[in-house]
Enzyme design. Sequence first.
Site, mmCIF file in Angstrom:
data_model
loop_
_atom_site.group_PDB
_atom_site.id
_atom_site.type_symbol
_atom_site.label_atom_id
_atom_site.label_comp_id
_atom_site.label_asym_id
_atom_site.label_seq_id
_atom_site.Cartn_x
_atom_site.Cartn_y
_atom_site.Cartn_z
ATOM 1 N N GLU A 25 -12.153 3.010 5.050
ATOM 2 C CA GLU A 25 -11.130 3.362 6.034
ATOM 3 C C GLU A 25 -11.111 4.874 6.216
ATOM 4 O OE1 GLU A 25 -6.726 1.668 7.030
ATOM 5 O OE2 GLU A 25 -6.906 2.843 5.198
ATOM 6 N N GLU A 44 0.827 -1.219 0.000
ATOM 7 C CA GLU A 44 0.000 0.000 0.000
ATOM 8 C C GLU A 44 0.856 1.262 0.000
ATOM 9 O OE1 GLU A 44 -3.571 2.097 2.632
ATOM 10 O OE2 GLU A 44 -2.327 0.537 3.529
#
EC number: 5.3.1.22
Length: 260
Positions: free
Chosen positions: A240, A143
């Site tokens: 998120e 990520e």
Amino acid sequence: MPRFAANLTMLFTELPFIDRFGAAARAGFTAVEFLFPYAWPAEEIRAQLDAHGLQLVLHNLPAGDWGAGERGIACLPGREAEFRAGVVEAIAYAQALGVQQLNCLAGKAPEGADPALLRRTLVENLRFAAQELRQAGLRLLVEPINTYDIPGFFVNTTAQALGLLDEVDASNAFVQYDIYHAQRMEGELAATLQKHLPRIAHIQLADNPGRNEPGTGEINYAWLFQHIDAIGYTGWIGCEYKPATTTEAGLGWREALTHA
């Protein structure tokens, strides 16, 4: 229509972690994700997933001392044994919880460290993780994270992540594309998603500025959700974000922005 997974590290935070599973199910989610499961026995989390009919779609490899500010150890020379032990632990949790993919946080570059050494360390650790996860039938994700929220984070853009994955050369290694981080670092959300979709295994979201729920900032999520559908993404989108008020009060975005 996109499929949304509640990120239990960010949502329903007024509740103890174990109670967030039921709250997510009551709010209409059928899947969840979170940063780390390691503070709880896998059996306890599995019981919550089963009791509420939830699928776990993602958690991270161990990432060092989070409370002390570490945000991953994969790029840190001298921490290889700790990283490898974390991979083994993560696989055991993944198998117990039924998750199919694990995210690796690269970590922050120590001040004055040699970037070439950090990259070599990261690539070697990712190769190890990818091999171990492949044997367990799991995907490894990497990520990129913006340097405004986490100064010094070693992987910041989609191009950097793809370059690492090219060097790792593992068929089960993919990008985790966080829309919020990508917007802050590079923009070009629609074109990047479309161009690199075969190499993106998971998407996460939050709006910008503020990292709050979709519809609170500058990103045209109604259009972007349609685009994500149109280009053929079939995975989950992890929510998120930091609720602007409470999780429940802000959940109207799902209906408003997916039926616009």
